[in-house]
Design a protein around this motif. Structure first.
Motif, PDB file in Angstrom:
ATOM      1  N   LEU A  38      19.722  72.510  23.610  1.00 26.28           N
ATOM      2  CA  LEU A  38      20.045  72.862  24.821  1.00 26.28           C
ATOM      3  C   LEU A  38      19.603  71.871  25.929  1.00 26.28           C
ATOM      4  CD1 LEU A  38      18.817  76.675  24.807  1.00 26.28           C
ATOM      5  CD2 LEU A  38      21.032  75.797  24.507  1.00 26.28           C
ATOM      6  N   PRO A  39      20.585  71.608  26.847  1.00 26.92           N
ATOM      7  CA  PRO A  39      20.278  70.752  27.861  1.00 26.92           C
ATOM      8  C   PRO A  39      18.682  70.913  28.623  1.00 26.92           C
ATOM      9  CG  PRO A  39      22.416  71.620  28.130  1.00 26.92           C
ATOM     10  CD  PRO A  39      21.883  72.603  27.149  1.00 26.92           C
ATOM     11  N   PRO A  40      18.014  69.977  28.991  1.00 33.47           N
ATOM     12  CA  PRO A  40      17.024  70.055  29.528  1.00 33.47           C
ATOM     13  C   PRO A  40      17.043  70.894  31.178  1.00 33.47           C
ATOM     14  CG  PRO A  40      17.384  67.953  29.585  1.00 33.47           C
ATOM     15  CD  PRO A  40      18.385  68.572  28.771  1.00 33.47           C
ATOM     16  N   ILE A  41      16.064  71.329  31.768  1.00 33.62           N
ATOM     17  CA  ILE A  41      16.238  72.101  32.862  1.00 33.62           C
ATOM     18  C   ILE A  41      15.200  71.451  33.766  1.00 33.62           C
ATOM     19  CG2 ILE A  41      16.577  74.383  31.845  1.00 33.62           C
ATOM     20  CD1 ILE A  41      13.815  75.118  32.159  1.00 33.62           C
ATOM     21  N   GLU A  72      10.451  68.088  38.172  1.00 32.70           N
ATOM     22  CA  GLU A  72      10.183  67.424  36.604  1.00 32.70           C
ATOM     23  C   GLU A  72      11.328  68.106  35.814  1.00 32.70           C
ATOM     24  OE1 GLU A  72       6.380  67.862  35.459  1.00 32.70           O
ATOM     25  OE2 GLU A  72       6.470  69.679  35.047  1.00 32.70           O
ATOM     26  N   SER A  73      11.731  67.298  34.701  1.00 31.63           N
ATOM     27  CA  SER A  73      12.495  67.855  33.838  1.00 31.63           C
ATOM     28  C   SER A  73      11.969  68.129  32.577  1.00 31.63           C
ATOM     29  CB  SER A  73      13.696  66.839  33.670  1.00 31.63           C
ATOM     30  OG  SER A  73      14.685  67.220  32.543  1.00 31.63           O
ATOM     31  N   ARG A  74      12.256  69.144  31.963  1.00 29.48           N
ATOM     32  CA  ARG A  74      11.467  69.461  30.634  1.00 29.48           C
ATOM     33  C   ARG A  74      12.264  70.395  29.654  1.00 29.48           C
ATOM     34  NH1 ARG A  74      10.690  74.489  29.787  1.00 29.48           N
ATOM     35  NH2 ARG A  74      10.193  75.987  31.479  1.00 29.48           N
ATOM     36  N   PRO A  75      12.112  70.378  28.391  1.00 28.40           N
ATOM     37  CA  PRO A  75      12.995  70.738  27.237  1.00 28.40           C
ATOM     38  C   PRO A  75      12.934  72.495  27.877  1.00 28.40           C
ATOM     39  CG  PRO A  75      11.948  69.289  26.307  1.00 28.40           C
ATOM     40  CD  PRO A  75      11.247  69.370  27.799  1.00 28.40           C
ATOM     41  N   VAL A  76      13.990  73.113  27.282  1.00 23.14           N
ATOM     42  CA  VAL A  76      14.019  74.621  27.350  1.00 23.14           C
ATOM     43  C   VAL A  76      13.001  75.178  26.286  1.00 23.14           C
ATOM     44  CG1 VAL A  76      15.423  76.690  26.864  1.00 23.14           C
ATOM     45  CG2 VAL A  76      16.214  74.963  28.063  1.00 23.14           C
ATOM     46  N   GLY A 118      13.604  80.241  29.826  1.00 20.34           N
ATOM     47  CA  GLY A 118      13.898  79.918  28.200  1.00 20.34           C
ATOM     48  C   GLY A 118      14.282  80.871  27.246  1.00 20.34           C
ATOM     49  N   ILE A 119      13.864  80.957  26.173  1.00 23.38           N
ATOM     50  CA  ILE A 119      14.242  81.861  25.025  1.00 23.38           C
ATOM     51  C   ILE A 119      13.008  82.440  24.570  1.00 23.38           C
ATOM     52  CG2 ILE A 119      15.418  82.164  22.889  1.00 23.38           C
ATOM     53  CD1 ILE A 119      16.595  79.308  23.524  1.00 23.38           C
ATOM     54  N   ILE A 228      27.712  72.067  25.441  1.00 24.99           N
ATOM     55  CA  ILE A 228      26.851  73.082  26.069  1.00 24.99           C
ATOM     56  C   ILE A 228      26.701  73.007  27.649  1.00 24.99           C
ATOM     57  CG2 ILE A 228      24.925  74.563  26.054  1.00 24.99           C
ATOM     58  CD1 ILE A 228      24.623  74.024  23.184  1.00 24.99           C
ATOM     59  N   GLN A 229      26.140  71.787  27.941  1.00 26.31           N
ATOM     60  CA  GLN A 229      26.036  71.275  29.404  1.00 26.31           C
ATOM     61  C   GLN A 229      27.080  71.627  30.372  1.00 26.31           C
ATOM     62  OE1 GLN A 229      23.989  67.840  29.983  1.00 26.31           O
ATOM     63  NE2 GLN A 229      23.085  68.358  31.873  1.00 26.31           N
ATOM     64  N   ALA A 230      28.260  70.971  29.546  1.00 28.81           N
ATOM     65  CA  ALA A 230      29.795  71.266  30.392  1.00 28.81           C
ATOM     66  C   ALA A 230      29.844  72.527  30.617  1.00 28.81           C
ATOM     67  CB  ALA A 230      30.924  70.415  29.525  1.00 28.81           C
ATOM     68  N   ALA A 231      29.928  73.384  29.605  1.00 30.63           N
ATOM     69  CA  ALA A 231      30.125  74.924  29.825  1.00 30.63           C
ATOM     70  C   ALA A 231      29.266  75.502  30.565  1.00 30.63           C
ATOM     71  CB  ALA A 231      30.333  75.491  28.057  1.00 30.63           C
ATOM     72  N   GLN A 232      27.970  75.219  30.557  1.00 28.54           N
ATOM     73  CA  GLN A 232      27.300  75.720  31.745  1.00 28.54           C
ATOM     74  C   GLN A 232      27.535  75.323  33.150  1.00 28.54           C
ATOM     75  OE1 GLN A 232      23.352  74.095  30.702  1.00 28.54           O
ATOM     76  NE2 GLN A 232      23.060  76.173  29.313  1.00 28.54           N
TER      77      GLN A 232
END
Length: 677
Positions: A38-41, A72-76, A118-119, A228-232
């Protein structure tokens, strides 16, 4: 399954995914792998609640934040909720160490706060305790978590993608929680030998060199992340025309689903599916793919219904014409309709791996489970349909359970009905449920006791320590505590129970067609047990032996199938039936010594199998009475001439005796209610 997971991450409002399937099908593996692609948020730096910098009014106890606050950017995050988690660990609670040492009431976030944006993953979600299910329902419905406990009053955002996996053999979900999952998929191991070989080959390659194996798929994972990022980014621009919305409503009406959640889920999933394929308008195939994922678990009218979807009806409702989507200009590198011709070809939303199944991260490709039930397969990407796999021959149907040389008839149960509430007397201490009064980990607080296990009763802990402060040398500052000051809360709630039926399935029962009424009563009590979290089991005796037909369980699907196959006929081995029932009760006592059982013996008291059947039956009954097993004897003897053997048996068992002229389901259920209430 992979397609459903990707769609719910493209549009989190879809509502999450429930994965049902047999053991050993890598359900947990694929869910845990989801977060890595998943792309970072972007989050506010230093915020414990992962607030979105673009949110003008974030619901975070760490706020408010300045307009130019650092980000800041971090993973999901993939947050796992264990089935044995405690309420304070899920919601968060008072930071006990700082409260006791510094005298400050500070909130310590729980799993719901960590899962925001997140999940939230629950493995074996069907085994989750009811009070945790209620917390998830509230958070999923409101998008926030409210904590009012132990002097803490906090509210924070809790938007998360709920993903659960389960094995239906271990019981079903509550209807309220089942409906909260936007999508559901059924997974099974592939029956194609070539696909199974590929699974084993990849697993062994991973075991030999995990780093090299992961590196070989790094490019494919980056491609998937970009897609996925493009679809979001595109999903917000997808147009749902009035014709598409009308077609969605027609589909939901045709399948007679409850409420409006199905319409919303299909609409959101169809939009996500269109964005996944780089389109800005919803098509018929998008609606079909969404309906196959959103409707199977919403068709169940009661727990005995198996999930599934009539795809012929779905195609009939959708029809051939498209729901008037906006036309799209053809791309220069492909002809219109290429999706239907070139499986696995690029669709304009980014490069894709080949359709050979070499990329396990591509939801539409990968090894096909073509031999599985077509209703259990996830919706396929219309641009990457796999060639049909040959369908293996169906396995031979198993023989009826308990069938033997003296099996004469097999009677099906009637339609189950609603039973009245019954409860065991007194206050128990069994597993949390919805039936009898008990001291449990949930419910209202009725007192406190010394101890270290259980929810801390802060007020009583402080009250216990307060009189000793002078003796401990305190002249100011925070209170001084010792381990013996700690008090945990006593709570009174409700427990679940075990109702074990021991049923005479001999020829006399079959001749009077009593088995249908008995089966209907057991199914009805099992349905009630499913709603109240009880366990129900069934032992039958016929011919020369007894058999445990239904082990203590909450799985109503398995119960219905096994009861329908229950035969009747032959002699009456009463002693064997009592011994088998005692064995089952003792085994359950070892597994859960706090669960209180009730044995319901359905018989006319006759014993005709084995040497000295009457004397042996009485000896076994007296042994059960000395063991203190609570028993109810339902006397099935009728007619003008009665021997009264069941009453004699009840005396030996020290059990209540209920004479019944005919064993009807309503009379049998009323007798159980009277005995245990």
């Amino acid at each position: 399954m992979a397609l459903a997971l990707v769609l719910t991450t493209i549009s989190p409002d879809v509502g999450g995914v429930l994965v049902r399937g047999e053991k050993g099908t890598a359900k947990s593996t694929i869910v845990r792998a989801l977060a890595s692609v998943l792309p970072p948020i972007e989050v506010v730096a230093g915020d414990r609640f992962s607030s979105d910098p673009r949110d003008p009014a974030p619901l975070s106890p760490d706020g408010p934040f300045a307009a130019d606050a650092a980000t800041e950017s971090r993973p999901v995050r993939l947050v796992e909720l264990p089935v044995g988690a405690t309420e304070d660990r899920v919601l968060g609670s008072l930071h006990l160490e700082r409260a006791l040492s510094e005298g400050r009431a500070e909130y310590e976030p729980g799993l719901l706060a960590r899962a925001h944006r997140g999940i939230l993953y629950v493995d074996e979600v069907n085994l989750l305790h009811d009070h945790l299910v209620d917390l998830l329902l509230d958070a999923a419905a409101m998008g926030r978590s409210t904590v009012e406990r132990d002097g803490v009053s906090v509210e924070h955002a809790a938007h998360f993608v709920l993903v659960g996996t389960m094995n239906p053999e271990e019981g079903e979900l509550r209807p309220q929680l089942l409906d909260r999952f936007g999508l559901t998929v059924e997974v099974a191991a592939p029956r194609d030998p070539a696909a199974r070989v590929e699974v084993v080959r990849r697993r062994m390659a991973f075991d030999r060199d995990p780093d090299a194996f992961a590196a070989s798929y790094a490019d494919a994972e980056r491609t998937l992340t970009d897609r996925i990022q493009a679809a979001q980014a595109l999903v917000g621009d997808v147009v749902l025309s009035d014709a598409a919305l009308l077609k969605i409503a027609e589909v939901c009406a045709a399948f007679d689903v409850d409420g409006m959640r199905a319409d919303l889920v299909i609409a959101r999933t169809a939009a996500a599916h269109a964005a996944w394929h780089g389109r800005t308008a919803v098509t018929r195939e998008d609606i079909r793919a969404a309906a196959r994922l959103a409707l199977p678990h919403r068709r169940r009218r009661n727990p005995f219904d198996a999930p599934g979807l009539d795809e012929e009806l779905l195609d009939q409702v959708l029809g051939d014409p498209e729901p008037d989507p906006e036309p799209e200009p053809p791309t220069p590198d492909r002809e219109p309709g290429a999706d239907a011709e070139d499986a696995g070809a690029a669709d304009g939303s980014g490069p894709e791996p080949s359709a050979s199944g070499s990329d396990p991260t591509e939801p539409a490709d990968g090894p096909a489970d073509g031999a599985a039930d077509p209703q259990a397969a996830p919706a396929q990407d219309p641009s990457t349909e796999q060639p049909e796999q040959p369908t293996p021959p169906a396995p031979p149907a198993p023989a009826p359970l308990g069938a033997g040389d003296d099996a004469t008839t097999t009677v099906a149960a009637g339609a189950p009905y609603r039973t009245r509430l019954f409860a065991v007397r007194g206050v128990g201490s069994g597993e949390s449920g919805r039936r009898s009064r008990a001291v449990t980990e949930t419910g209202r607080r009725i007192g406190a006791r010394p101890g270290t296990r259980g929810p801390v009763h802060v007020t009583e802990t402080v009250r216990t320590a307060a009189p000793h402060q002078l003796a401990r040398g305190r002249t100011g500052g925070p209170l001084r505590f010792l381990p013996q000051d700690l008090r945990v809360a006593d709570r009174e709630g409700h427990e679940s129970n075990l109702v074990l039926f021991c049923v005479d399935a001999s020829g006399s029962m079959a001749a009077r067609r009593r088995m249908e009424q008995v089966k209907t009563a057991i199914l009805s009590l099992l349905l009630d047990a499913y709603q109240r979290r009880d366990k129900v089991g069934l032992v039958t005796f016929r011919g020369q032996e007894a058999e445990l037909v239904l082990p203590p369980t909450r799985s109503v699907d398995i119960a219905a199938r096994r009861l329908d196959a229950l035969p009747a006929g032959g002699r009456t081995p009463l002693a064997e039936g009592l011994l088998e029932a005692a064995r089952v009760v003792e085994l359950e006592r070892v597994r859960d010594p706090r669960r209180r059982p009730l044995l319901v013996l359905v018989t006319d008291g006759r014993a005709t199998a084995g040497a000295d059947p009457v004397g042996r039956s009485r000896a076994v009954a007296e042994g059960l009475a000395r063991a203190g097993l609570a028993t109810l004897v339902v006397d099935c003897e009728n007619g003008p001439f009665r021997l009264g053997l069941a009453r004699v048996l009840a005396d030996h068992l020290r059990a209540d005796h209920v004479p019944v002229a005919e064993v009807t389901a309503s009379v049998l259920t009323a007798a159980v209610n009277e005995r245990v209430a």
